[in-house]
Design an enzyme around this catalytic site. Structure first.
Site, PDB file in Angstrom:
ATOM      1  N   GLY A 159      45.663  38.056  40.072  1.00 31.05           N
ATOM      2  CA  GLY A 159      46.241  37.082  41.001  1.00 31.05           C
ATOM      3  C   GLY A 159      47.725  36.879  40.801  1.00 31.05           C
TER       4      GLY A 159
ATOM      5  N   ASP B 298      45.956  39.667  45.904  1.00 28.38           N
ATOM      6  CA  ASP B 298      46.304  38.324  45.402  1.00 28.38           C
ATOM      7  C   ASP B 298      46.340  37.270  46.509  1.00 28.38           C
ATOM      8  OD1 ASP B 298      46.695  39.680  43.010  1.00 28.38           O
ATOM      9  OD2 ASP B 298      48.859  39.867  43.306  1.00 28.38           O
TER      10      ASP B 298
ATOM     11  N   ILE C  26      39.142  46.626  38.101  1.00 28.88           N
ATOM     12  CA  ILE C  26      37.966  46.800  38.971  1.00 28.88           C
ATOM     13  C   ILE C  26      38.101  45.896  40.202  1.00 28.88           C
ATOM     14  CG2 ILE C  26      36.362  47.521  37.140  1.00 28.88           C
ATOM     15  CD1 ILE C  26      34.988  44.775  37.488  1.00 28.88           C
TER      16      ILE C  26
END
Ligand code: F6P
Length: 354
Positions: free
Chosen positions: A186, A143, A279
């Site tokens: 994120g 992130d 992924i």
């Protein structure tokens, strides 16, 4: 002279490409530079609840792991020794087992621990440090939301995955004249969406830091249509703050689907949604992440050797430095609404739905 003879290495929180590169670098530096013994602690601090599961990290054991995603040590984003949850008589109970964990580390002969993890793991590391454990931290998260370091490894690899996905979505979007919504990870920050969206050539990027209106998103799509652009790619960060008009129809599923449904309803365009999901955390680390992870691993060993405990390695102005864990934890690095990256995106015509 350092009194260290043996170090433990643990990986905690969600995995990120580059974890194995840190494990390898720290193990090699510990053995080759200092002749220390290195113990791998499995599954984050959970591994110190069952010390018999720990194993020695030798040069042979870390050979070949540099390009491998994930972590050979395993990880957990649940185990917190200060609030360890277990089931007793069918009921969930939380206990502080930190003393047990510290005693088990001592039993294993571990003099210092390198903890590789995100904000949660660094917080646990800092609490153990306050109880006398010799801890050094290595930050990790795809992130890129830790304020103490300019970059975390894993982020660059995640961006490769996101921009590759958007490149592929481009060709099918253009062929079918569709709106394609791509939801990315994120957590509460928009770094992956913003940088991934710019690198993939997205047309609209929705991030938690910039409030948006779904009607403005649809107006943007209509303007593109008018100018002859019959497809639009919308990148949506998983942590977006829903505007009132979307809260009303929220169904508890992925926000990408919610945004996609609303665009279809308002704009009468054909919409397809791709939720990229895990992924983004998998696969082989990019060369940049391998180098950053290796630098972090070696620097962490240097901090241990220098007795600089309670510190975390960080990238600042291109150099690796040690920062106090106390000041590094609990501070998110959010996208600046009027920062250079957002201004760059706007300058090339990317809309934020605001
Ligand atoms: O922090 C990394 C991250 O991948 C976030 O982007 C995402 O929200 C979360 O972890 C997912 O965690 P889990 O592995 O529990 O699904």
């Amino acid at each position: 002279m350092s009194d260290i003879r043996c170090i433990g290495i643990a990986t905690g929180g969600g995995d990120a490409p580059g974890l194995n590169a840190v494990i390898r670098a720290a193990t090699k530096a510990a053995i080759l530079k200092h002749n220390w013994k290195v113990i791998g602690i499995p599954d984050g601090f959970d591994g110190l609840i069952w010390p018999e599961k720990s194993f020695e990290l030798t040069l042979e054991r870390v050979s070949g792991i540099l390009p491998r995603g994930g972590t050979i040590l395993g990880t957990s984003n649940r185990g917190n020794p200060f609030c360890y949850k277990s089931e007793e008589n069918g009921q969930e109970v939380a206990r502080d087992i930190s003393d047990e964990v510290i005693a088990n580390a001592q039993k294993l002969g571990i003099d210092a621990i390198i903890t590789i993890g995100g904000d949660g793991s660094q917080k646990i590391g800092y609490e153990l440090f306050q109880k006398g454990v010799k801890i050094v931290g290595v930050p990790k998260t795809i992130d890129n939301d830790l304020s103490a370091t300019e970059l975390t490894f894993g982020f660059d690899t995640a961006l490769h995955t996101v921009s590759d996905a958007i490149d592929k979505i481009h060709t099918t979007a253009a062929s079918h004249h569709r709106v394609m919504v791509v939801e990315v990870m994120g957590r509460d920050c928009g770094w992956i969406a913003l940088a991934g969206g710019i690198s993939g050539g997205a047309h609209i990027i929705l991030i938690p830091e910039i409030p948006f209106c779904i009607h403005k998103v649809c107006e943007f799509i209509a303007r593109r249509e008018k100018s002859g652009k019959r497809f639009t790619i919308v990148v949506v960060a998983e942590g977006i703050k829903l505007p009132a008009e979307l809260k009303q129809i929220a169904h508890g599923g992925a926000v990408g689907h919610l945004v996609g449904d609303a665009i279809a309803l308002i704009s009468h365009k054909e919409v397809r949604v791709s939720v990229l999901g895990h992924i983004q955390r998998g696969g082989s680390p990019s060369p940049y992440d391998r180098v950053l992870a290796t630098r972090f691993g070696v620097a962490a060993v240097d901090l241990v050797a220098g007795g600089q405990f309670g510190k975390m390695v960080a990238l600042r102005a291109g150099s690796i430095v040690g920062v106090e864990m106390a000041t590094a934890i609990g501070r998110l690095k959010t996208v600046e609404r009027d920062g250079e990256l957002v201004r760059t995106a706007r300058a090339v015509g990317i809309g934020f739905g605001d």
